[in-house]
Design a protein around this motif. Structure first.
Motif, PDB file in Angstrom:
ATOM      1  N   SER A  53       0.809  -1.223   0.000  1.00 58.07           N
ATOM      2  CA  SER A  53       0.000   0.000   0.000  1.00 58.07           C
ATOM      3  C   SER A  53       0.842   1.274   0.000  1.00 58.07           C
ATOM      4  CB  SER A  53      -0.956   0.002   1.197  1.00 58.07           C
ATOM      5  OG  SER A  53      -0.234  -0.069   2.417  1.00 58.07           O
ATOM      6  N   HIS A  54       1.955   1.303   0.740  1.00 56.50           N
ATOM      7  CA  HIS A  54       2.734   2.542   0.785  1.00 56.50           C
ATOM      8  C   HIS A  54       3.439   2.790  -0.549  1.00 56.50           C
ATOM      9  CE1 HIS A  54       5.833  -0.422   1.800  1.00 56.50           C
ATOM     10  NE2 HIS A  54       6.765   0.483   1.556  1.00 56.50           N
ATOM     11  N   ASN A  83       0.024   7.658   3.875  1.00 54.68           N
ATOM     12  CA  ASN A  83       0.278   6.325   4.400  1.00 54.68           C
ATOM     13  C   ASN A  83       1.233   6.407   5.592  1.00 54.68           C
ATOM     14  OD1 ASN A  83       2.051   3.744   4.471  1.00 54.68           O
ATOM     15  ND2 ASN A  83       0.242   3.126   3.301  1.00 54.68           N
TER      16      ASN A  83
END
Length: 420
Positions: A67-68, A183
Motif C-alpha cells: 500500500s505505501h 500512508n
C-alpha cells in the motif's frame, strides 16, 4: 503487455469487479483523505484494508506493490513518467518497438532492488539485520531514482547544454511526494528520527553516503545497490540493460548472462560493501560489455546522435523557456514528451525526427558543406568501464575466476549527415 498493466490477485477478483488493465493517474491523496474522513465519522466497518497492487512486467513477471508503494506510484509526479520514453528518441531513430517508459523502468528497478537485497542477505547471513526503515528506503530510492528525468530522457540534457541534472531534480520530487504522504509508513520515513528515512532515500539516489547526518552502523553496503559509485554494479543497470535489450534485440542470451552477478553476491564481513564471486568475474565483464555494445548499437548510434541534435536545436529555437523548468515549478507535471513535441512541431527541421529516413549519411569529404550534422563520439570499451579490478571486491575460490580477453580500446564514431 507493458509494465504498467495492473492485474488482480484471485482474492481481489472475488471482491471487486475487474478494473482496466492500465493504471491511469489518480488523485490518491484525495482518495486517501476521503477514507480517513469516513473513518473519523465512524465508518470503520465499511473500510477494507488496501490490497497489494499486482503489476505485470515484461522483464520481471508480476511485481507486487504494497500500500505505501502504491501511494508513491499513484502520485502525479510518478505518473508523469508514463509519458517520458526510457530511450528518448531511439523509437524514431532505430526501432519503434523501443517505446517503453521511465515508469516501466522505475518499477523494474524497484523489483531488482528487492531481488538483489534478498539475495545478498541470503548469501551472507550478515548480522546485524537491516532495519525495516532502511529496507524501505532502499526500495523507494530504487523506485524514485529516475523521478527527475526530463522529457525524451537524456536527449533533454543535451538540449539544456547539460545544465539539467535529473538526479538533483529528483530531490525536490522526493520531498514533494513525502510532503503529500498519508500512508503511515511513508509518514514514519518522513517524520521519525528527524526525517532520517527521506534523507537516506535521497542519499541513495545520489549514491553519496557523505550527505547523511547519521552513521549507517554496519549497513553502508546498501549504497552499492541503487547507485553504485564505487564500481558501477547496481540495479539501475541490471534493469535497463535487460529491459532495453528486450525491446531492441541487440544482444543474445549468452551476451546477457550476468544475472548471477547480483543474485550470488554477498555483504562484506564488515558491512561496508557488496562482494561478488570470483566465479562471476567474467559475468561482471560481460555486463560492462553489454552496456558498451548497447551504446555502440543504440544509445550512441550515429543516427540516434543526429536525431538528438536535431531535437535539441529545435527545442532551443522554438521553446527555450521549457529548458528552465524544474520539478519545483508548476509546469513540471506538464513537461512530457508529447508536450515538447507540440511545442516544436512548427519548426521545419523537427519533421526529420519523425522521418529519420530523410537523414542521409554523407562522406567525410562533404562535411564542410553547410547544413551538415557532424557526429563524433568516443565510446569507452568495457575494460575502461570496469575501471580497475581494485574497484570490485570478490570472494570465494579464486581459481574459479575465468580469464577474459579485455577490450581496452574505445570505439570512435565519426559520421556526417545531411537533411534531405
Amino acid at each position: 503487455m507493458s509494465a504498467s498493466a495492473v492485474i488482480h490477485s484471485p482474492a481481489q477478483r472475488r471482491r471487486s469487479p475487474p478494473l482496466s488493465l492500465s493504471l491511469e493517474p489518480k488523485n490518491s491523496k484525495l482518495q486517501l483523505a476521503q477514507q480517513q474522513q469516513q473513518q473519523q465519522h465512524g465508518h470503520h466497518a465499511q473500510q477494507q484494508p488496501r490490497q497489494s497492487m499486482l503489476i505485470e512486467d515484461e522483464v520481471h513477471g508480476v511485481i507486487e506493490l504494497p500500500s505505501h508503494i502504491q501511494e508513491v506510484v499513484e502520485h502525479p509526479l510518478f505518473q508523469r513518467l508514463k509519458h517520458v520514453k526510457q530511450l528518448g528518441l531511439i523509437p524514431w531513430a532505430i526501432d519503434k518497438k523501443a517505446d517503453h517508459t521511465r515508469y516501466d523502468h522505475c518499477l523494474g528497478v524497484y523489483k531488482s532492488a528487492q531481488d538483489h537485497l534478498r539475495a545478498i542477505e541470503r548469501n551472507s547471513h550478515y548480522e546485524p539485520k537491516l532495519p525495516d526503515w532502511c529496507r524501505q528506503a532502499v526500495e523507494i530510492a530504487a523506485l524514485l531514482h529516475d523521478i527527475g528525468h526530463g522529457p525524451m530522457s537524456h536527449a533533454w540534457e543535451l538540449a539544456t547544454h547539460h545544465e539539467f541534472d535529473h538526479e538533483e531534480n529528483a530531490m525536490v520530487c522526493v520531498d514533494t511526494i513525502f510532503k503529500d504522504a498519508l500512508n503511515q509508513e511513508l509518514v514514519s520515513l518522513r517524520d521519525d528520527g528527524g526525517g532520517r528515512g527521506v534523507q537516506l532515500i535521497k542519499a541513495l539516489i545520489l549514491g553519496c553516503s557523505e550527505t547523511l547526518s547519521f552513521p549507517m552502523l554496519g549497513h553502508t553496503y546498501i549504497f552499492d545497490i541503487v547507485h553504485n559509485r564505487r564500481c558501477g554494479l547496481d540495479v539501475d543497470k541490471w534493469d535497463y540493460l535487460r529491459r532495453d535489450n528486450k525491446r531492441l534485440q541487440v544482444l543474445n542470451s549468452a551476451e546477457m548472462d550476468f544475472n548471477d552477478v547480483f543474485l550470488q553476491a554477498r555483504i562484506s564481513p564488515d558491512g561496508q560493501r557488496i562482494e561478488y564471486r570470483y566465479a562471476d568475474y567474467h559475468r561482471v565483464y560481460r555486463l560492462f560489455e553489454a552496456r558498451s555494445l548497447l551504446h555502440i548499437k543504440a544509445y550512441q548510434y550515429p543516427l540516434t546522435c543526429a536525431v538528438d541534435a536535431i531535437f535539441a536545436n529545435a527545442v532551443q529555437r522554438m521553446a527555450p523557456e521549457l529548458l528552465n523548468i524544474r520539478s519545483k515549478d508548476k509546469q513540471w507535471l506538464e513537461l512530457s514528451d508529447d508536450y515538447v513535441w507540440n511545442a516544436i512541431q512548427k519548426d521545419p527541421k523537427s519533421r526529420y525526427v519523425r522521418e529519420p529516413q530523410r537523414i542521409r549519411e554523407v562522406s567525410s569529404n562533404d562535411c564542410s558543406e553547410t547544413g551538415i550534422i557532424r557526429v563524433h563520439r568516443i565510446i569507452p570499451g568495457p575494460w575502461e568501464l570496469m575501471k580497475c579490478a581494485e574497484a570490485f571486491a570478490f570472494f570465494g575460490n579464486k581459481r574459479k575466476k575465468r580469464p577474459i580477453t579485455p577490450c581496452i580500446s574505445p570505439t570512435i564514431v565519426s559520421k556526417c549527415f545531411k537533411l534531405e
